[in-house]
Write a protein that holds these residues in place. Structure first.
Motif, PDB file in Angstrom:
ATOM      1  N   ILE A   1       2.773  11.664  -1.491  1.00 25.78           N
ATOM      2  CA  ILE A   1       2.968  12.606  -2.605  1.00 25.78           C
ATOM      3  C   ILE A   1       2.781  11.915  -3.946  1.00 25.78           C
ATOM      4  O   ILE A   1       2.049  12.390  -4.815  1.00 25.78           O
ATOM      5  CB  ILE A   1       4.365  13.253  -2.512  1.00 25.78           C
ATOM      6  N   PHE A   2       3.466  10.817  -4.167  1.00 31.67           N
ATOM      7  CA  PHE A   2       3.385  10.040  -5.406  1.00 31.67           C
ATOM      8  C   PHE A   2       3.613  10.924  -6.634  1.00 31.67           C
ATOM      9  O   PHE A   2       2.866  10.901  -7.602  1.00 31.67           O
ATOM     10  CB  PHE A   2       2.032   9.332  -5.503  1.00 31.67           C
ATOM     11  N   GLY A   3       4.665  11.694  -6.556  1.00 26.23           N
ATOM     12  CA  GLY A   3       5.032  12.576  -7.652  1.00 26.23           C
ATOM     13  C   GLY A   3       6.420  13.158  -7.397  1.00 26.23           C
ATOM     14  O   GLY A   3       7.029  12.913  -6.344  1.00 26.23           O
ATOM     15  N   PRO A   4       6.943  13.960  -8.335  1.00 21.60           N
ATOM     16  CA  PRO A   4       8.334  14.414  -8.264  1.00 21.60           C
ATOM     17  C   PRO A   4       8.540  15.637  -7.360  1.00 21.60           C
ATOM     18  O   PRO A   4       9.053  16.680  -7.791  1.00 21.60           O
ATOM     19  CB  PRO A   4       8.647  14.742  -9.727  1.00 21.60           C
ATOM     20  N   ILE A   5       8.107  15.519  -6.124  1.00 21.59           N
ATOM     21  CA  ILE A   5       8.248  16.596  -5.141  1.00 21.59           C
ATOM     22  C   ILE A   5       8.924  16.014  -3.912  1.00 21.59           C
ATOM     23  O   ILE A   5       8.494  14.980  -3.394  1.00 21.59           O
ATOM     24  CB  ILE A   5       6.873  17.187  -4.753  1.00 21.59           C
ATOM     25  N   LEU A   6       9.982  16.666  -3.438  1.00 20.85           N
ATOM     26  CA  LEU A   6      10.736  16.145  -2.292  1.00 20.85           C
ATOM     27  C   LEU A   6      10.840  17.203  -1.194  1.00 20.85           C
ATOM     28  O   LEU A   6      11.602  18.161  -1.311  1.00 20.85           O
ATOM     29  CB  LEU A   6      12.139  15.722  -2.735  1.00 20.85           C
TER      30      LEU A   6
ATOM     31  N   GLU B   1      -1.964  20.963  -6.485  1.00 18.56           N
ATOM     32  CA  GLU B   1      -2.587  21.397  -5.226  1.00 18.56           C
ATOM     33  C   GLU B   1      -1.655  21.193  -4.039  1.00 18.56           C
ATOM     34  O   GLU B   1      -1.659  21.990  -3.095  1.00 18.56           O
ATOM     35  CB  GLU B   1      -3.894  20.634  -4.994  1.00 18.56           C
ATOM     36  N   LEU B   2      -0.876  20.122  -4.071  1.00 16.28           N
ATOM     37  CA  LEU B   2       0.062  19.879  -2.976  1.00 16.28           C
ATOM     38  C   LEU B   2       1.134  20.957  -2.875  1.00 16.28           C
ATOM     39  O   LEU B   2       1.726  21.168  -1.809  1.00 16.28           O
ATOM     40  CB  LEU B   2       0.736  18.518  -3.142  1.00 16.28           C
ATOM     41  N   LEU B   3       1.385  21.630  -4.005  1.00 19.04           N
ATOM     42  CA  LEU B   3       2.413  22.679  -4.029  1.00 19.04           C
ATOM     43  C   LEU B   3       1.908  24.003  -3.462  1.00 19.04           C
ATOM     44  O   LEU B   3       2.649  24.980  -3.420  1.00 19.04           O
ATOM     45  CB  LEU B   3       2.929  22.875  -5.460  1.00 19.04           C
TER      46      LEU B   3
ATOM     47  N   LEU C   1       0.781  -1.245   0.000  1.00 17.81           N
ATOM     48  CA  LEU C   1       0.000   0.000   0.000  1.00 17.81           C
ATOM     49  C   LEU C   1       0.813   1.295   0.000  1.00 17.81           C
ATOM     50  O   LEU C   1       0.229   2.367   0.077  1.00 17.81           O
ATOM     51  CB  LEU C   1      -0.948   0.004   1.215  1.00 17.81           C
ATOM     52  N   GLY C   2       2.077   1.249  -0.049  1.00 17.73           N
ATOM     53  CA  GLY C   2       2.830   2.499  -0.145  1.00 17.73           C
ATOM     54  C   GLY C   2       2.783   3.324   1.122  1.00 17.73           C
ATOM     55  O   GLY C   2       2.894   2.815   2.227  1.00 17.73           O
ATOM     56  N   GLY C   3       2.571   4.617   0.970  1.00 13.95           N
ATOM     57  CA  GLY C   3       2.607   5.533   2.107  1.00 13.95           C
ATOM     58  C   GLY C   3       3.782   6.479   1.989  1.00 13.95           C
ATOM     59  O   GLY C   3       4.400   6.618   0.933  1.00 13.95           O
ATOM     60  N   LYS C   4       4.111   7.128   3.108  1.00  9.14           N
ATOM     61  CA  LYS C   4       5.171   8.134   3.095  1.00  9.14           C
ATOM     62  C   LYS C   4       6.454   7.529   3.672  1.00  9.14           C
ATOM     63  O   LYS C   4       6.587   7.344   4.880  1.00  9.14           O
ATOM     64  CB  LYS C   4       4.744   9.354   3.906  1.00  9.14           C
ATOM     65  N   SER C   5       7.384   7.207   2.775  1.00 11.99           N
ATOM     66  CA  SER C   5       8.637   6.577   3.194  1.00 11.99           C
ATOM     67  C   SER C   5       9.674   7.643   3.542  1.00 11.99           C
ATOM     68  O   SER C   5      10.126   8.384   2.664  1.00 11.99           O
ATOM     69  CB  SER C   5       9.171   5.670   2.074  1.00 11.99           C
ATOM     70  N   PRO C   6      10.086   7.725   4.814  1.00 15.06           N
ATOM     71  CA  PRO C   6      11.053   8.752   5.219  1.00 15.06           C
ATOM     72  C   PRO C   6      12.469   8.382   4.793  1.00 15.06           C
ATOM     73  O   PRO C   6      12.817   7.211   4.647  1.00 15.06           O
ATOM     74  CB  PRO C   6      10.942   8.772   6.750  1.00 15.06           C
ATOM     75  N   THR C   7      13.303   9.431   4.637  1.00 11.75           N
ATOM     76  CA  THR C   7      14.713   9.247   4.305  1.00 11.75           C
ATOM     77  C   THR C   7      15.539  10.134   5.226  1.00 11.75           C
ATOM     78  O   THR C   7      15.288  11.332   5.322  1.00 11.75           O
ATOM     79  CB  THR C   7      14.982   9.619   2.838  1.00 11.75           C
TER      80      THR C   7
ATOM     81  N   ILE D   1      11.498  21.178  -1.709  1.00 13.94           N
ATOM     82  CA  ILE D   1      10.899  22.170  -0.806  1.00 13.94           C
ATOM     83  C   ILE D   1      11.523  22.026   0.573  1.00 13.94           C
ATOM     84  O   ILE D   1      11.480  20.943   1.175  1.00 13.94           O
ATOM     85  CB  ILE D   1       9.369  21.998  -0.717  1.00 13.94           C
ATOM     86  N   LEU D   2      12.087  23.108   1.075  1.00 11.04           N
ATOM     87  CA  LEU D   2      12.758  23.105   2.367  1.00 11.04           C
ATOM     88  C   LEU D   2      11.806  23.546   3.475  1.00 11.04           C
ATOM     89  O   LEU D   2      11.117  24.561   3.361  1.00 11.04           O
ATOM     90  CB  LEU D   2      13.980  24.027   2.320  1.00 11.04           C
ATOM     91  N   GLN D   3      11.763  22.773   4.545  1.00  8.71           N
ATOM     92  CA  GLN D   3      11.020  23.074   5.764  1.00  8.71           C
ATOM     93  C   GLN D   3       9.527  23.395   5.546  1.00  8.71           C
ATOM     94  O   GLN D   3       9.028  24.436   5.995  1.00  8.71           O
ATOM     95  CB  GLN D   3      11.678  24.249   6.499  1.00  8.71           C
ATOM     96  N   PRO D   4       8.787  22.520   4.866  1.00  6.88           N
ATOM     97  CA  PRO D   4       7.336  22.732   4.788  1.00  6.88           C
ATOM     98  C   PRO D   4       6.689  22.485   6.151  1.00  6.88           C
ATOM     99  O   PRO D   4       7.281  21.834   7.021  1.00  6.88           O
ATOM    100  CB  PRO D   4       6.884  21.691   3.770  1.00  6.88           C
ATOM    101  N   LYS D   5       5.474  22.973   6.330  1.00  6.49           N
ATOM    102  CA  LYS D   5       4.746  22.718   7.568  1.00  6.49           C
ATOM    103  C   LYS D   5       4.485  21.215   7.696  1.00  6.49           C
ATOM    104  O   LYS D   5       4.052  20.573   6.733  1.00  6.49           O
ATOM    105  CB  LYS D   5       3.416  23.471   7.579  1.00  6.49           C
ATOM    106  N   VAL D   6       4.709  20.676   8.885  1.00  5.66           N
ATOM    107  CA  VAL D   6       4.566  19.228   9.053  1.00  5.66           C
ATOM    108  C   VAL D   6       3.104  18.790   9.042  1.00  5.66           C
ATOM    109  O   VAL D   6       2.824  17.594   8.877  1.00  5.66           O
ATOM    110  CB  VAL D   6       5.247  18.750  10.356  1.00  5.66           C
ATOM    111  N   ASP D   7       2.177  19.730   9.195  1.00  3.60           N
ATOM    112  CA  ASP D   7       0.760  19.360   9.120  1.00  3.60           C
ATOM    113  C   ASP D   7       0.123  19.753   7.792  1.00  3.60           C
ATOM    114  O   ASP D   7      -1.094  19.694   7.636  1.00  3.60           O
ATOM    115  CB  ASP D   7      -0.023  19.975  10.286  1.00  3.60           C
ATOM    116  N   SER D   8       0.943  20.152   6.811  1.00  7.31           N
ATOM    117  CA  SER D   8       0.422  20.465   5.480  1.00  7.31           C
ATOM    118  C   SER D   8       0.087  19.185   4.739  1.00  7.31           C
ATOM    119  O   SER D   8       0.533  18.094   5.110  1.00  7.31           O
ATOM    120  CB  SER D   8       1.455  21.274   4.684  1.00  7.31           C
ATOM    121  N   LYS D   9      -0.717  19.285   3.670  1.00 11.32           N
ATOM    122  CA  LYS D   9      -1.049  18.108   2.866  1.00 11.32           C
ATOM    123  C   LYS D   9       0.205  17.462   2.287  1.00 11.32           C
ATOM    124  O   LYS D   9       0.266  16.236   2.139  1.00 11.32           O
ATOM    125  CB  LYS D   9      -2.004  18.490   1.727  1.00 11.32           C
TER     126      LYS D   9
END
Length: 519
Positions: free
Chosen positions: A344-349, A303-305, A218-224, A330-338
């Motif tokens: 993400i499932f797209g080319p945004i890091l 929309e995520l951007l 099921l994927g999800g948000k894989s941290p690095t 993107i550096l230091q986004p809000k941790v409660d943002s979408k």
């Protein structure tokens, strides 16, 4: 090409045919399974150009990319099943505890029945054929349901199965949402699903009505995590490849990075340099950069951007009509943002900064369990902390994504990222029932008959003693009994003079053997 028809009426006759075919027991023949896997391999080789064309139309991938992330690794998975099927399908003899003996115990890996494989659109071939191959190797009939969002690949897989496999036992059902919803309501014997956690919950809920087991990836948000002692150049290259291959549409992609503050500038500069080297000044013109699968998904990424309140240090451009999203950091986004709460499932890091690894672990553990957790660095203490204090489908040090290509490692999630696993022997066993077979001797003398009434204090004491040694295999008891019986027999023979007489009679033969040995 014509739009894929969403006709759920085609499901029942195909399902019934495969159910009936399974009851013939033909798929239980290992020779038959091997023949089907060989046919599948031949089809993958002969149709390689057709698969590349399909992937190019669906996802904009190059020939190199379609080979590296689809055809070559798919063939390797099928070859692995074929190479080990004789070994994996053998009966396994196991110990029998003395307390329930005398008898014999073994495990038989038997097929489950009709297995449904629901493939994903991001890697249509690789999420469809390898689990299908595992189900075939285990002796099942298989229904493959490709994603309608990759219609050209769906058609190619339909052609592959129809042309190269026995249609009495294997089928492809194409279709959209209605087919996907309907097919999971059938009394299947196993469902293997690759997709989002939201869709996975729907599959599991539908399957539960018939108590159908599932393997859910099921994927999800894989941290690095990028530590201060990492190799900057290697780390940048492997994170870029792990995040931006297939335009970020990879279930085990690096979803966000925790970067040590002390190397922030050096790492960001390295990332910028390597991004240009990978995809040029304008990634939209690069032959090595893929498209987003649909305009809808491109709009979702757009929309995520918005409203992340972070600093865009690279990229940010989107062209919905051309299904293009620029590689974006993107550096230091809000941790409660979408951006930081949805996959993400797209080319945004996104990149978050850290100093204390323990706070990073707390953050990761406060969120749903990821499909993969990546660490770049050489700090052995930090590695051990991640092994002991985090939970993820896989834990990978100094690489991204490529752990999937080891057939000796199970691939699967935990918690929100799924359950069950496949690849290699994990796939074979996941598509099998490990049936225990216990054969008991008819020997019914003491102490084996203490299990029967009337129960006495002596029987209870004997039974309690037996259970203190419940794990003792009966073969150890038998060997010990034979050994002590031999010693007793030798003692009796010595007492009666038989042993001395035997040694006197055998001495000439022993001397002759000794003489020949010295020659």
């Amino acid at each position: 090409m014509d739009q894929i028809q969403d006709n759920a009426d085609v499901i029942e006759p195909i399902f019934k045919k495969l159910k009936d075919s399974f009851c013939t027991h033909q798929t239980k023949c290992v020779k038959f399974r091997k023949a089907q896997l060989k046919n599948l391999l031949r089809g993958l080789e002969e149709m390689e150009q057709q698969f590349h064309t399909a992937l190019e139309k669906d996802l904009g991938v190059t020939m190199f990319s379609s080979q590296m992330t689809s055809t070559i690794i798919t063939k390797a998975e099928v070859e692995n099943q074929l190479a080990h099927i004789d070994e994996w399908s053998k009966e396994v003899n196991v110990d029998t505890p003395f307390v329930i003996g005398p008898g014999s115990s073994k495990i038989i890996y038997e097929p489950l029945g009709v297995v449904l494989v629901i493939a994903a659109w991001n890697y249509p071939l690789y999420t469809g054929i390898p689990p299908m191959a595992a189900a075939i190797a285990a002796g099942n009939c298989v229904i493959l349901k490709p994603s309608e969002l990759a219609p050209h690949s769906s058609k190619a897989m339909y052609d592959l199965v129809t042309k190269y496999l026995d249609q009495s036992f294997y089928a492809v059902i194409q279709g959209g949402v209605e087919v996907s919803k309907k097919i999971t309501t059938f009394p299947l014997d196993l469902i293997i699903f690759t997709g989002s956690p939201e869709k996975g919950k729907l599959v599991a809920k539908a399957a539960s009505e018939n108590l159908v087991p599932c393997i859910l990836e099921l994927g999800g948000k894989s941290p690095t995590i990028v530590d201060k002692d990492c190799n900057l150049n290697v780390t940048a290259q492997r994170i870029i490849q792990g995040r931006f291959t297939n335009a970020g549409q990879t279930c085990v992609a690096c979803d966000y990075v925790f970067l040590h503050e002390s190397i922030k500038d050096a790492f960001i500069n390295e990332i910028k340099t390597e991004l240009k080297r990978f995809f040029g000044e304008n990634s939209q013109n690069s032959n090595d950069y893929s498209k987003i699968v649909t305009e809808f998904h491109t709009s979702r990424l757009q929309e995520l951007l918005k409203d992340h309140q972070g600093q865009v240090i690279v990229g940010g451009q989107v062209n919905v009509n051309q299904r293009y999203v620029e590689p974006t950091i993107i550096l230091q986004p809000k941790v409660d943002s979408k951006l930081m709460t949805e996959e993400i499932f797209g080319p945004i890091l996104p990149i978050l900064l850290f100093e204390n690894i323990n706070l990073v672990i707390e953050f990761i553990n406060s969120r749903p369990k990821p499909l993969a957790l990546y660490y770049y660095g050489s700090n052995s203490h930090h590695k051990k902390l991640l092994e002991q204090k985090t939970s993820s489908g896989a834990l990978v040090f100094n690489d991204s994504v490529f752990h999937l290509l080891n057939p000796n490692l199970p691939f699967g999630g935990v918690g929100n990222s799924g359950y069950g696993a496949y690849h290699g022997i994990a796939g074979f066993k996941g598509c099998s029932h490990a049936k225990p077979v216990f054969s008991k001797s008819t020997l019914n003398i003491y102490p084996f008959n203490i299990r029967y009434p009337p129960f006495t204090k002596h029987k209870l004491q004997t039974l309690s003693l037996f259970f203190k040694f419940a794990e003792l295999p009966q073969r150890h008891v038998i060997n010990a009994t034979l050994f002590f019986s031999f010693l007793i027999a030798m003692k009796v023979a010595q007492k009666k003079g038989y042993l001395k007489k035997f040694l006197e009679l055998s001495k000439p033969y022993i001397d002759k053997l000794w003489k020949n040995a010295n020659l």
